[in-house]
Design an enzyme around this catalytic site. Structure first.
Site, PDB file in Angstrom:
ATOM      1  N   ASP A 168       0.812  -1.217   0.000  1.00 27.40           N
ATOM      2  CA  ASP A 168       0.000   0.000   0.000  1.00 27.40           C
ATOM      3  C   ASP A 168       0.845   1.267   0.000  1.00 27.40           C
ATOM      4  O   ASP A 168       0.305   2.364  -0.164  1.00 27.40           O
ATOM      5  CB  ASP A 168      -0.924   0.030   1.220  1.00 27.40           C
ATOM      6  CG  ASP A 168      -2.002  -1.036   1.164  1.00 27.40           C
ATOM      7  OD1 ASP A 168      -2.209  -1.611   0.082  1.00 27.40           O
ATOM      8  OD2 ASP A 168      -2.633  -1.302   2.200  1.00 27.40           O
ATOM      9  N   ARG A 220      -0.651  -9.412  -5.694  1.00 22.35           N
ATOM     10  CA  ARG A 220       0.386  -9.367  -4.661  1.00 22.35           C
ATOM     11  C   ARG A 220       1.379 -10.516  -4.763  1.00 22.35           C
ATOM     12  O   ARG A 220       2.449 -10.459  -4.168  1.00 22.35           O
ATOM     13  CB  ARG A 220      -0.243  -9.331  -3.272  1.00 22.35           C
ATOM     14  CG  ARG A 220      -0.862 -10.631  -2.822  1.00 22.35           C
ATOM     15  CD  ARG A 220      -1.415 -10.510  -1.410  1.00 22.35           C
ATOM     16  NE  ARG A 220      -1.595 -11.812  -0.794  1.00 22.35           N
ATOM     17  CZ  ARG A 220      -1.766 -12.010   0.498  1.00 22.35           C
ATOM     18  NH1 ARG A 220      -1.791 -10.979   1.317  1.00 22.35           N
ATOM     19  NH2 ARG A 220      -1.914 -13.221   0.985  1.00 22.35           N
TER      20      ARG A 220
END
Length: 443
Positions: free
Chosen positions: A215, A371
């Site tokens: 993030d 991810r």
């Protein structure tokens, strides 16, 4: 890529004391590190990296403005390399680049400093606390040669706290003098706590972090690895969502992206795509109903263009789904988010039905596929540099520290300063202004 680095969610700029880096003691050994050519490889300890690059703000900070210690090799080091044993662990969620950093650390330790023994602790702190269950592996250059070509982490990962005493006991039993922790805010908090327990016991064991948060929400470092790869992958998903939306009458492509509390992936993917009409992030309250609400804006968009693409960060709109009870938490202590993607999909479908608008909603959640990817070329370079600088920091006796990036320089950043507050997208920033200009959505 332009990123919002304005510290709008912190109460003050850090002081010199906040940015002071801890050391294990005097560096008594000459560094064996050399580079080809005539260039002097060692850092000049008198140099600093200024925190503030704005001339007006800098002028108001006095004669000693806050600054970072630069990263890089030192002429004198704390450890005698051939007698040193090192350890590496990865913790938290997967992120593109974990294997790249492991490889970079191993190769730099083995080739540049001639460290002879490097342990890989399996499944994060769980393997450090319980090596009898997750036996550490020995990492050598041949083993890591092709790791950078793979996603995930060869060492495995886990979440949640472990017993500090047991972890320090493992380090002392294996004679580990330097531990590298590759983790996000939770993993780095654990690294700082571990360094504190080591200090309390009076041991000379260094703990060096490499920031891993997809993030990109750590304070006082411009970026963490994996973020650029995530934006790249998200852009491809948005391209598919756009085609799905265009292929149906009043088609809506709804994509949920990562971003628990910070909307950097959503914002940057929106800018990279150029096809997004609504970008919804945690930092900007989401209003669904009413003449100025999101649903009315979407209805107007469909009436005009007959298709729309929506990006929503996973932490957006949580206040709309609050049930008034105590929120459940994951093993790391994070509040478990409610699924804004399916919530928003259902509300859009209900709104279209209520308005008797013939439309189709295509919902895409690519989180886990993004991810676990290998890195793109930018993150591959960043991972290499972060791993190499982490080794230099550790060999020079720095501890309770991570390698950051600030003002186009690699820096040493105390872990406590990095995790003191979460960095978030500033709705007043240039980045968010460009998102609004790109999407055309209401402010």
């Amino acid at each position: 890529m332009t990123l919002d680095v304005a510290p709008h969610n912190v109460s003050r700029w850090p002081t010199a004391a906040d940015l002071a880096v801890k050391t294990l003691g005097e560096c008594r050994y000459a560094s064996p590190f050399v580079t080809p050519g005539a260039h002097e490889p060692f850092v000049d300890e008198a140099r600093r990296v200024l925190l503030c690059s704005d001339a007006v703000e800098l002028d108001g900070m006095g004669a000693d403005p806050p600054s970072f210690e630069p990263a890089g090799p030192r002429a004198r080091i704390f450890f005698e390399p051939t007698a040193l044993t090192c350890g590496i662990l990865t913790c938290g969620g997967l992120c593109p680049g974990l294997n790249n950093v492991v490889r970079a650390i191993v190769l730099r330790l083995a080739h540049a400093y001639r460290v002879r023994r490097i342990y890989g602790f399996r499944y994060g702190y769980a393997g450090l606390a319980h090596p009898e269950l997750h036996v550490p592996c020995v990492l050598v250059p041949d083993f890591v040669e092709h790791l950078h070509e793979r996603g995930g982490t060869v060492l495995g990962s886990s979440r949640g706290p472990q017993d500090l005493g047991r972890m320090v006991d493992t380090l002392t039993r294996l004679d580990v003098g330097l531990l590298f922790v590759i983790g996000g805010d939770g993993g780095l908090r654990g690294a700082s706590a571990l360094a504190g327990e080591i200090t309390r016991r009076g041991l000379s064991i260094g703990v060096v972090g490499v920031p891993k948060t997809i993030d990109n929400d750590l304070q006082w470092t411009w970026r963490s690895f994996g973020f650029d790869t995530a934006v790249d992958a998200a852009r491809m998903v948005l391209t598919a969502a756009h085609e799905e939306a265009r292929g149906a009458w009043n088609g809506v492509g709804l994509v949920k992206l990562m971003g628990r509390h910070s909307g950097f992936i959503a914002a940057n993917a929106t800018l990279a795509s150029g096809d997004v009409n609504f970008c919804l992030v945690p930092e900007v309250p989401l209003v669904l109903d009413g003449p100025d609400g999101f649903l009315a804006s979407l209805e107007a968009r469909l009436a005009a263009k007959h298709h729309a693409v929506i990006v929503v960060a996973e932490g957006a709109g949580q206040e709309l789904m609050a049930d008034g009870g105590t929120s459940a938490r994951d093993p790391s202590g994070n509040v478990k988010l409610k699924d804004v993607g399916t919530f928003l999909r259902d509300r859009i479908v209900a709104h279209l039905d209520a308005k008797r608008i013939d439309g189709v909603v295509r919902y895409i959640d690519p989180s886990y596929t993004i991810r676990s990817l290998p890195t793109n070329s930018f993150d591959a370079q960043l991972c290499l540099a972060l791993g190499q600088h982490a080794v230099h920091a550790g060999m020079a006796g720095r501890t309770d520290v991570l390698v950051g990036v600030w003002n186009q320089r690699f820096t040493h950043l105390p872990i406590g300063a990095a995790v003191a507050a979460r960095r978030q997208l500033d709705p007043r920033s240039e980045l968010w202004q460009r998102v609004l200009e790109s999407t055309g959505q209401a402010r």
